[in-house]
Design a protein around this motif. Structure first.
Motif, PDB file in Angstrom:
ATOM      1  N   VAL A 256       0.833  -1.199   0.000  1.00 29.46           N
ATOM      2  CA  VAL A 256       0.000   0.000   0.000  1.00 29.46           C
ATOM      3  C   VAL A 256       0.866   1.247   0.000  1.00 29.46           C
ATOM      4  CG1 VAL A 256      -1.796   1.281   1.214  1.00 29.46           C
ATOM      5  CG2 VAL A 256      -1.865  -1.225   1.165  1.00 29.46           C
ATOM      6  N   GLY A 257       1.781   1.334   0.967  1.00 28.54           N
ATOM      7  CA  GLY A 257       2.686   2.472   1.012  1.00 28.54           C
ATOM      8  C   GLY A 257       2.108   3.682   1.726  1.00 28.54           C
ATOM      9  N   TRP A 262       2.636   0.805   6.914  1.00 27.04           N
ATOM     10  CA  TRP A 262       4.041   0.480   7.200  1.00 27.04           C
ATOM     11  C   TRP A 262       4.221   0.159   8.679  1.00 27.04           C
ATOM     12  CZ3 TRP A 262       8.370   1.551   9.981  1.00 27.04           C
ATOM     13  CH2 TRP A 262       9.588   1.059   9.473  1.00 27.04           C
ATOM     14  N   LYS A 263       3.538   0.884   9.556  1.00 24.64           N
ATOM     15  CA  LYS A 263       3.614   0.573  10.988  1.00 24.64           C
ATOM     16  C   LYS A 263       3.025  -0.801  11.282  1.00 24.64           C
ATOM     17  CE  LYS A 263       3.579   5.273  12.907  1.00 24.64           C
ATOM     18  NZ  LYS A 263       2.841   6.228  13.767  1.00 24.64           N
ATOM     19  N   GLN A 264       1.948  -1.146  10.608  1.00 23.32           N
ATOM     20  CA  GLN A 264       1.392  -2.486  10.778  1.00 23.32           C
ATOM     21  C   GLN A 264       2.415  -3.546  10.365  1.00 23.32           C
ATOM     22  OE1 GLN A 264      -2.077  -2.145   8.312  1.00 23.32           O
ATOM     23  NE2 GLN A 264      -3.408  -1.478   9.990  1.00 23.32           N
ATOM     24  N   MET A 285       3.785  12.303   2.746  1.00 22.82           N
ATOM     25  CA  MET A 285       3.631  11.366   3.861  1.00 22.82           C
ATOM     26  C   MET A 285       4.854  11.385   4.772  1.00 22.82           C
ATOM     27  SD  MET A 285       1.878   8.083   2.014  1.00 22.82           S
ATOM     28  CE  MET A 285       0.272   8.193   1.235  1.00 22.82           C
ATOM     29  N   THR A 286       4.614  11.344   6.071  1.00 27.33           N
ATOM     30  CA  THR A 286       5.708  11.314   7.057  1.00 27.33           C
ATOM     31  C   THR A 286       5.450  10.194   8.059  1.00 27.33           C
ATOM     32  OG1 THR A 286       4.590  12.912   8.489  1.00 27.33           O
ATOM     33  CG2 THR A 286       6.148  13.793   6.860  1.00 27.33           C
ATOM     34  N   LEU A 287       6.512   9.814   8.776  1.00 24.89           N
ATOM     35  CA  LEU A 287       6.444   8.711   9.720  1.00 24.89           C
ATOM     36  C   LEU A 287       7.102   9.134  11.019  1.00 24.89           C
ATOM     37  CD1 LEU A 287       5.696   5.626   9.900  1.00 24.89           C
ATOM     38  CD2 LEU A 287       8.084   5.175   9.325  1.00 24.89           C
TER      39      LEU A 287
END
Length: 361
Positions: A256-257, A262-264, A285-287
């Motif tokens: 998905v991106g 990504w956390k999952q 998008m940020t993390l």
């Protein structure tokens, strides 16, 4: 002499595509003209139309293609007229620092055709991913044309040119999935289902498909998923742990991106497990995560570019596996359409109604 053929262009941001006449020049040194037989409708083409790549309009869309070499330019040795080829967007240079270190799948200086295809008024076109294959014919660098078994169905073979290769490679090349691994795949569109097919091909013992759409989860089972998780109904990380004796998956592939997926993937893997990001994030998008979690969990966090493939190595092998009945590539083809039906195919793709619409010329 140059020739005029039909092509599908995106003239401006978020506007419907147009079927117009385009001009294909004779191939120059290192270039080939390919007569397109089939081309898949990939989400990347829609992203070009929406302005999500750059603003170098007009774009000549299409890149998941197979066809026959019509003409070659001076010095071309990879292919000859009449060859059946899959087009790719990683024509490795052989000279950059990645290539010289024996990592051509990471080539930092891939080749495209030097000449430009144009509209009939001379306006230069930007071909999608350096290919531009929603057209009767296109001009590419010789390294972008990969010779494969001519008995393969072109509508199936062409899908290796982008999304299907990205997913297969994310599992086999980047994730290095092996026999008896437990694999989870987040997002069960074309790329995710290809990752599932790749994991099944190499003998993963448990393949867990994750999506919010039950229809897509059913598709995933057809490609080899042994378990499914509807992310609307269940907590993804907790359910992954429940399905893996409390440990998490050996490899989790995010097709998905998004930061949340990504956390999952990160927290849904086993200690020292691997996360592979193959879904493409947007620039905004940020993390944000605790740095200590990266240290304490160990393992590998990888991004997969084009499935870390080397077309001349991977395409013929995968086509051979398909021809042997060991890789169900034909299941990705949801419908076969004409060149003037691409706008409608974009709507079906966005609505999740198809895995791949394929233009057949």
């Amino acid at each position: 002499m140059s020739q005029t053929v039909r092509g599908v262009i995106s003239r401006s941001k978020k506007q419907p595509v147009e079927l117009v006449d385009i001009v294909i020049p004779d191939p120059g040194p290192g270039e080939v003209v390919v007569d397109i037989i089939a081309c898949g409708v990939c989400h990347t083409d829609l992203t070009y139309r929406e302005g999500g790549i750059n603003d170098e309009y007009p774009f000549l869309l299409g890149h998941e293609a197979a066809g026959t070499v019509e003409a070659i330019g001076e010095g071309v040795t990879n292919v000859e007229p009449g060859d059946f080829v899959i087009l790719n967007w990683r024509a490795v240079c052989g000279q950059c620092r990645a290539c010289k270190r024996g990592r051509p799948h990471l080539c930092f200086n891939t080749h495209n055709a030097a000449q430009k295809m144009t509209l009939t008024d001379g306006t230069e076109l930007t071909p999608a991913l350096g290919i531009g294959a929603f057209a009767d014919k296109t001009l590419v660098h010789e390294g972008q044309a990969t010779l494969v078994d001519p008995e393969a169905d072109p509508a199936v073979a062409g899908l290796l040119g982008c999304g299907v290769m990205a997913g297969l490679g994310a599992a086999i090349n980047t994730g290095a999935v092996t026999r008896d691994d437990t694999v989870a795949v987040i997002g069960c569109g074309g790329v995710g289902d290809a990752a599932i097919a790749g994991a099944a091909l190499v003998g993963a013992k448990k393949i867990i498909a994750i999506d919010m759409d039950n229809k897509k989860l059913q598709w995933a089972r057809e490609f080899g998923a042994t378990h499914t998780i509807n992310a609307k109904e269940l907590d993804v990380v907790e359910t992954l742990q429940d399905l893996t004796d409390g440990f998490g998956a050996d490899v989790v592939i995010d097709a998905v991106g998004r930061p949340e997926t990504w956390k999952q993937a990160f927290y849904g893997r086993d200690l020292a497990g691997t996360v592979v990001l193959v879904g493409v994030p947007t620039p905004d998008m940020t993390l944000e995560m605790p740095l200590v979690d990266f240290f304490s969990r160990g393992g590998s966090l990888k991004s997969s570019w084009y499935g870390d493939c080397l077309p001349e190595r991977d395409f013929p092998t995968l086509i051979s596996l398909y021809r042997q009945g060991r890789l169900p590539l034909e299941k990705f083809v949801s419908e076969r359409i004409s060149l003037d039906a691409i706008e409608d195919a974009f709507h079906k793709m966005h609505a999740g109604e198809v895995l791949r619409s394929v233009v057949v010329l």
